[in-house]
Scaffold this active site. Structure first.
Site, PDB file in Angstrom:
ATOM      1  N   CYS A 142     -82.376  61.487 -18.884  1.00 21.55           N
ATOM      2  CA  CYS A 142     -82.302  60.277 -19.056  1.00 21.55           C
ATOM      3  C   CYS A 142     -83.467  60.183 -20.982  1.00 21.55           C
ATOM      4  O   CYS A 142     -83.280  60.365 -22.271  1.00 21.55           O
ATOM      5  CB  CYS A 142     -82.563  60.212 -18.561  1.00 21.55           C
ATOM      6  SG  CYS A 142     -84.940  60.574 -17.751  1.00 21.55           S
ATOM      7  N   SER A 143     -84.697  58.988 -20.662  1.00 22.73           N
ATOM      8  CA  SER A 143     -84.727  59.347 -22.004  1.00 22.73           C
ATOM      9  C   SER A 143     -86.185  59.861 -21.970  1.00 22.73           C
ATOM     10  O   SER A 143     -85.915  61.144 -22.731  1.00 22.73           O
ATOM     11  CB  SER A 143     -85.966  57.348 -22.406  1.00 22.73           C
ATOM     12  OG  SER A 143     -84.956  56.738 -22.680  1.00 22.73           O
ATOM     13  N   ILE A 149     -87.189  52.108 -15.079  1.00 21.58           N
ATOM     14  CA  ILE A 149     -88.143  51.833 -13.760  1.00 21.58           C
ATOM     15  C   ILE A 149     -88.538  50.406 -13.928  1.00 21.58           C
ATOM     16  O   ILE A 149     -88.908  49.831 -12.413  1.00 21.58           O
ATOM     17  CB  ILE A 149     -89.105  52.765 -14.411  1.00 21.58           C
ATOM     18  CG1 ILE A 149     -90.074  51.985 -15.719  1.00 21.58           C
ATOM     19  CG2 ILE A 149     -89.077  54.237 -13.944  1.00 21.58           C
ATOM     20  CD1 ILE A 149     -91.186  52.965 -16.345  1.00 21.58           C
ATOM     21  N   ASN A 163     -82.000  52.586 -27.624  1.00 21.40           N
ATOM     22  CA  ASN A 163     -82.651  53.996 -27.751  1.00 21.40           C
ATOM     23  C   ASN A 163     -83.373  54.858 -29.206  1.00 21.40           C
ATOM     24  O   ASN A 163     -84.368  55.467 -29.694  1.00 21.40           O
ATOM     25  CB  ASN A 163     -83.259  55.397 -26.721  1.00 21.40           C
ATOM     26  CG  ASN A 163     -84.047  54.671 -25.533  1.00 21.40           C
ATOM     27  OD1 ASN A 163     -85.380  55.198 -25.492  1.00 21.40           O
ATOM     28  ND2 ASN A 163     -83.776  54.762 -24.363  1.00 21.40           N
TER      29      ASN A 163
END
Lengths: 628, 670
Positions: A403-404, A342, A316
């Site tokens: 998380c992100s 996801i 990321n």
């Protein structure tokens, strides 16, 4: 074998008023999950009343919700039931549901499917199709089933049904409103009032010396996916918050989710820091994290859980994100929880559907289940939540979760941790508050993840994140069967209405969108509907007193993970879906209530007798309802 | 309706629990530095300063104490007087918490830091022994270190175990030395099927008029492993039986087990002897079976060999299951986590459970349709025993009471000669847990129909443990003949004692937990005479792992304040409250006042409800999900249990945090 599946309620409380009354009865089979199909086999004489209705299918008899309108009727359609075989009948499409009623006495039943659950509709077979029932429509659903209907070519009914379904299943793709905005039913309680952010914070004792309520986001200016009201460290100024927002993905600042009533250790959530490949730092963010750490006098450390696998977190950085480095945040301990994104989860559910629907191949069940990886993912989510709870409860350390973007895995983790930590969230009311707070107000993108009313079934934004959360809650109810006020039906109902679009609750991505669309004014809350019927959702084994001070520490071992067959396999009538203990316990509870009433009645009789002694010998006693 | 559920978990009752539990207190324990010896039991080896490790603690936590080997058990007495005598746990009068009977020991390993070597029973060890791993048949594992003990202590313990735990001859079993007097209690109504009367009774209950009791085997000449009396087709004369029996394996002709109201019979039959090609005798017997049917219907023959495991297959499966459910180290536990389901699958255990259940279901359906079923298998003493018992549990509600279930085991397993001695591995022979497979099947049915059985899963688990105690004649013989010989031996006659006198082993508190409150309060529906089998689901997706029995030795799997046991407690309290209310109503009906009802003695009238005060105090103590078995959190700190589940990286931290004063941190030991 056992044909009587979870016998099911039609999703229609008004037009089936008489059946509503029976919901608190002790009928062991009245497991009402709203969008179940109804299977009444012909030989089942006990359901005679329904059979009568079904035998004369007139569309005007169709049970309709207030605001629901019939859009079209097709006769001579055959429903190809994977369990009971083909059944000819009448198919009706409304702006809310697809309704099929068989006309064949042999296989008498009705099938109701809210169109919100439809993910994709396809035509099967063409002009050249010859085989019986090979020409028709296949409907792929979001709730673990597919439906197939066969049409007669010469009737030319398929095209119109297909078009009607397309139009009504995907209204947003055709500039039509979602059904929730046409639905007119009223309920005694306004479910939109269930959650009120300030009073929920007050329940936790906020504001206090260390934490304050901030309205800096009142106009959704700092963060458009956060709610208006935040709880933040008391020393943080509005400017601080703005500066921190600039360093966090999508402006999702660390804010308070829950605070421990005695130790004051806090649970916070946010999005990833915008570290990037360059390793950017933000002094304001670092100071803000220090403020959070200092707000908890019991510990000089902060536990940061990054829900992602570390490889993903590192990757990321290339996109401008990243994680908190030790240099920049010396008092923080960072741990990765290895929960996948996801896309991985969507693929896992796809495999699970393949395994469970329509039938299970028993001999390959264990290996098949393992290869879906579904339970492995569930286990990692639970394990992550357990670590958070352990730090908070056993080490009195505050925990920051991200998380992100902090709206999928983060919501799963904070939600589960709060359920384990705080018995309030294990009540029906508390669970509703939790969903409103951690999922809805903090911007889990329900619209994108579910894809309401949208025909793009392969949209990469879709993912069963909320389903996983509810599955985890179900796992908790399995490990702690007396700790929850609600039962499986409660969870099933929420999951069903996650898709139906009958209520405004899950339609949008953020608080801001809901505000803009005036959801509260124009649609009904799911909680209005559910709270009108709470007895149906009660767990007869709930032991409130015992768990009042009890923190749940489940065991996230594969050896304890179970597949929730009551959800994933429920369309298969041979699957026993209900815990057989529940009806027995309900019987016992009813027996106890009856006996208690008898004893009370006796007491009253005795007192009455004592107060008017002269009347002794009156037939009073005989009249009392003592017969069991 | 439910909100009043909480009301009876009152805080007031604390006084009871505290006092009654503490009276058995610590003082007596400190004095008791010697193991309790039974009459006839003798110590054969003793070593001090032995460490016993907490299971799956990777040899990091343990207790120091004295290790004893007697001719009956392996006994560990901790030197620090901790509250080891956990009041929450089931308490046997024969074995204490840290004791293991020698019969229960499956194998012994010499362990060093990173290796383990199996020690062979009967042989002597001459090298130094640093550590021992004892693996039990009921899946328990025990690990000892002799690091701080005398140089030769490991060897002496190992040799004592190798000598006494693996007897070569039957009369070396402790049962022959055990001298405790035994009187069969009056309360035990279990039918023993030792004489004609129980068989006659059984025949009368069914409508099998075409069957008779034969006494042709009273001196075990016809078949060595059939009982003196058994039931055969009326048309089969004794000489015909004798002729026929010589053609069957184990000399076992078809034997009647049970029959329905309509006269359909459940029959067990052995295979033909290998080498006999003509099936004349088999056909003669089957023809007699057909004639015994009131409507002379053709019997339905089910060959179990094809679909059910052989004893050998089953033993292999069991070892795999034991490795998965009760791994010997924590690292192994974590390694198994990712592919647990795959490992379960390749162990085949649940496949076998599923197979037994579905065959039993098929047989039950055939019986219900009015036809006789003949179960054919090997010697007719293993898989057919399981299936035959299951069929009766499915079809005959009276076998679902405790007495009925025990009578069923007496009939199918004990009288008809299931080779318990071999299958339980008492004398090094063909060990194979057939009986456990049966208990597992029963547990699955119980799990699917929790209100249909008078007993609980705790009863079933206890029964499995009782198989390995080794003093009950129920489980130490291969057949009735062996039992009769041992009992009448002029030299050293064996005192027969039945396992069914549970009060011999357990106090009333523990026995009360055998009874299922849901069963006691069943709302009777009129019984139809039509046979209807329980509609069980036999597919693998409907089966579960029997956690209480298999996983109770694994601390990581214990849920504090969770598990099925919570439901059990709730239901027990509720049931008890209902009984109390019913009594009040009864008294009121007779003109009494509801508030002036004398408190009543639960132990007498309603034995399913144990003492409510004790129950509540147990509930408030957040009982382990494995209650009433091993409570690990009571032995070790709490953290060890739950938080390190993600595994490897922070395991050691959490373990260390799990110390409390009763444990030692011994990262260097062994």
């Amino acid at each position: 074998m056992d044909r009587k599946i979870a016998s099911s309620e039609i999703l229609n409380p008004t037009s089936t008023g008489s059946r509503n009354a029976s919901t608190d009865s002790l009928d062991s089979d009245s497991k009402s999950c709203s969008v179940n199909s109804k299977h009444d086999t012909g030989e089942n004489s006990s359901s005679g009343q329904q059979s009568e209705n079904a035998s004369s299918p007139r569309p005007e008899d169709l049970p309709l919700l207030p605001g629901e309108k019939t859009q079209g009727v097709a006769r001579d359609v055959t429903y190809l039931c994977p369990y009971t075989g083909p059944a000819p009948g009448v198919l009706t499409v409304t702006n809310y549901k697809l309704h099929f009623r068989s006309t064949d006495r042999e296989t008498l039943y009705t099938l109701e499917v809210p169109l919100g659950v439809v993910s994709r509709i396809e035509k099967v077979g063409g002009v050249s199709s010859r085989g019986e029932n090979s020409y028709g429509i296949e409907v792929f659903c979001k709730d673990m089933r597919n439906l197939r209907f066969a049409h007669k070519q010469e009737n030319h009914s398929r095209r119109s049904v297909f078009e009607k379904l397309q139009l009504r299943a995907f209204p947003l793709s055709h500039n039509l409103p979602l059904f929730a905005f046409e639905y007119q039913e009223t309920f005694p309680e306004d479910g939109w009032a269930v959650y009120e952010p300030v009073s929920e914070l007050k329940r936790m004792g906020v504001p206090n010396d260390s934490w304050k309520i901030s309205r800096v986001n009142e106009n959704y200016e700092i963060c458009d996916s956060y709610p208006q009201i935040w709880a933040v460290p008391a020393c943080a100024s509005d400017d601080d918050l703005r500066a921190v927002a600039a360093f966090r993905s999508r402006g999702r600042v660390p804010v308070l989710s829950w605070i421990h009533p005695t130790s004051q250790a806090a649970l916070l959530r946010c999005a990833q820091p915008l570290v990037g490949v360059a390793g950017r730092r933000s002094r304001e963010d670092e100071r803000y994290i220090q403020l959070i750490t200092e707000a908890n006098a019991q510990s000089h450390k902060l536990f940061i859980t990054d829900a992602r696998p570390s490889a993903n977190a590192i990757a990321n950085k290339a996109k401008g994100g990243g994680y908190e480095s030790e240099d920049a945040y010396p008092n923080a301990e960072l741990v990765f929880l290895d929960i996948h994104n996801i896309h991985v989860m969507r693929e896992s559910l796809r495999k699970l559907k393949e395994l469970c629907f329509p039938t299970i191949e028993e001999t390959r069940w264990l290996t098949g289940l393992e290869s879906t990886l579904w339970l492995k993912h569930i286990r990692y989510i639970l394990a992550g939540a357990i670590r958070i709870v352990d730090r908070l409860e056993n080490h009195k350390t505050s925990v920051l979760v991200h998380c992100s973007d902090g709206w999928d895995r983060t919501a799963q983790l904070t939600g589960l941790a709060m359920i384990m930590l705080d018995p309030y969230y294990r009540t029906m009311r508390g669970f509703q508050v939790l969903v409103e707070k951690e999922w809805l107000s903090f911007g889990h993108k329900f619209a994108h993840r579910i894809g309401h009313g949208n025909e793009h079934h392969s949209d990469a934004d879709r993912s069963p994140v909320f389903l996983q959360f509810v599955d985890c809650v179900w796992q908790l109810t399995q490990q702690f069967p007396t700790a929850f006020e609600f039962n499986e039906t409660f969870l099933l109902n929420i999951l069903d209405h996650l898709y139906t679009c009958r209520f405004g609750t899950f339609l949008f991505n953020t608080d801001r969108e809901r505000y803009k669309e005036e959801v509260k004014k124009k649609s009904v809350s799911l909680w209005s509907f559910m709270n009108a019927n709470l007895d149906e959702y009660r767990n007869p084994l709930f032991c409130r007193l015992l768990h009042a001070r009890h923190v749940l520490l489940p065991v996230a071992s594969m050896r304890h993970m179970k597949l929730w067959k009551g959800y994933y396999c429920r369309w298969n009538p041979s699957m026993r879906t209900q815990d057989p203990l529940i009806p027995r316990c309900k019987e016992l509870l009813a027996l106890r209530a009856q006996l208690q009433a008898q004893v009370e009645q006796y007491k009253r009789d005795v007192e009455a007798k004592n107060s008017n002694r002269p009347n002794i010998g009156s037939p009073q006693r005989l009249a009392s309802p003592i017969h069991s | 309706m439910t909100h009043s559920f909480k009301s009876y978990i009152d805080i007031k009752e604390n006084h009871f629990g505290a006092e009654s539990l503490d009276t058995s207190g610590d003082e007596s324990y400190i004095e008791q530095r010697q193991p309790r010896l039974l009459k006839g039991e003798a110590v054969t080896a003793t070593e001090d300063n032995v460490l016993q490790f907490v299971s799956l603690s990777e040899r990091k936590h343990g207790r120091s104490g004295t290790l004893y080997v007697t001719n009956f058990k392996l006994s560990f007495i901790p030197s620090v007087s901790t509250r080891t005598d956990n009041p929450e746990c089931q308490h046997s009068s024969l074995l204490d918490e840290f004791d293991v009977s020698l019969c229960n020991i499956d194998c012994i390993y010499h362990i060093t830091r990173d290796k383990k070597r199996k020690l062979v029973g009967g042989q002597n060890v001459s090298s130094k022994i640093k550590g021992l791993l004892v693996v039990c048949k009921n899946m328990r594992t025990l690990t000892f270190s002799f690091k701080f003990a005398n140089v030769n202590s490991g060897r002496s313990i190992a040799n004592a175990l190798l000598h006494y735990a693996f007897p070569r001859r039957h009369h070396l079993l402790f049962a022959y030395d055990y001298r405790e007097p035994y009187v069969r209690s009056n309360q035990n109504n279990t039918q023993m099927f030792q004489d004609q009367s129980d068989w006659l009774d059984e025949l009368k209950k069914s409508n099998c008029i075409g069957w008779r009791i034969t006494s042709s085997n009273t001196s075990y000449n016809l078949s060595a492993n059939l009982p003196s009396f058994f039931v055969v087709p009326e048309g089969a004369l004794d000489w015909q039986l004798e002729t026929a029996s010589r053609h069957f394996r184990g000399n076992r002709p078809p034997v009647w087990c049970w029959g329905t109201n309509e006269g359909a019979a459940l029959v067990r039959m052995a295979d033909m002897l290998p080498g006999i090609n003509d099936r004349v005798q088999e056909n003669v017997m089957l023809e007699q079976v057909r004639k015994a049917h009131p409507k002379k219907r053709q019997p339905h023959i089910m060959d179990l060999q094809k679909s059910l495991p052989t004893p050998r297959d089953l033993q292999i499966s069991f070892c795999k299951l034991r490795d998965i459910c009760s791994p010997e180290s924590a690292s192994r536990f974590w390694n198994q986590e990712p592919d647990f389901f795959g490992r379960m699958d390749s162990s085949r255990w649940l496949h076998y459970v599923s197979g037994c259940l579905s065959i039993a279901q098929q047989a039950a359906q055939i019986l219900a349709s009015g036809a006789t079923v003949v179960l054919q298998e090997g010697e007719g003493r293993d898989a057919s025993t399981i299936v035959s018992s299951l069929v009766q549990l499915l079809c005959n509600p009276s076998t679902r009471s405790i007495v009925g279930f025990q009578s069923l085991i007496q009939k199918e397993w004990v009288a008809l000669g299931h080779p318990f001695c071999s299958r339980l591995g008492l004398i090094a022979e063909s060990e194979s847990p057939m009986f456990l497979l049966f208990l597992d099947c029963v547990w699955q049915i119980l799990n699917q129909f929790p209100g249909k059985f008078e007993f609980t899963e705790t009863y079933l688990t206890t029964l499995w443990d009782a198989c390995h105690v080794g003093i009950f004649d129920t489980f130490i013989f291969n057949c009735e003949r062996e039992r009769a010989c041992a009992a009448t031996d002029t030299h050293n006659p064996l005192h027969l004692r039945s396992v069914w006198d549970w009060e011999e082993q357990y106090g009333p508190e523990d026995v009360a937990l055998f009874r299922n409150p849901l069963y006691a309060l069943k709302l009777e529906k009129p019984l139809s005479t039509k046979l209807s089998a329980l509609p069980i689901s036999c597919g693998l997706s409907s089966l579960e792992v029997w956690q209480q029995c298999y996983c109770r030795w694994v601390p990581m799997l214990e849920m504090t304040g969770g598990g099925r046991v919570q439901v059990n407690f709730q239901v027990r309290l509720l049931a008890e409250e209902i009984v109390e209310l019913q009594r009040k109503v009864e008294i009121c009906r007779k003109g009494g006042h509801p508030d002036r009802v004398a408190p009543f003695d639960f132990s007498e009238e309603f034995s399913f409800a144990c003492d409510s005060a004790l129950l509540r105090s147990r509930l408030q103590n957040n009982p382990s999900s494995f209650f009433p078995f091993m409570s690990h959190s009571a032995c070790v700190g709490e953290i060890l249990l739950n938080t390190s589940i993600l595994g490897d990286e922070d395991e050691s931290d959490d373990r260390d945090a799990g110390l409390n004063e009763s444990t030692y941190s011994l990262s260097t030991a062994v």
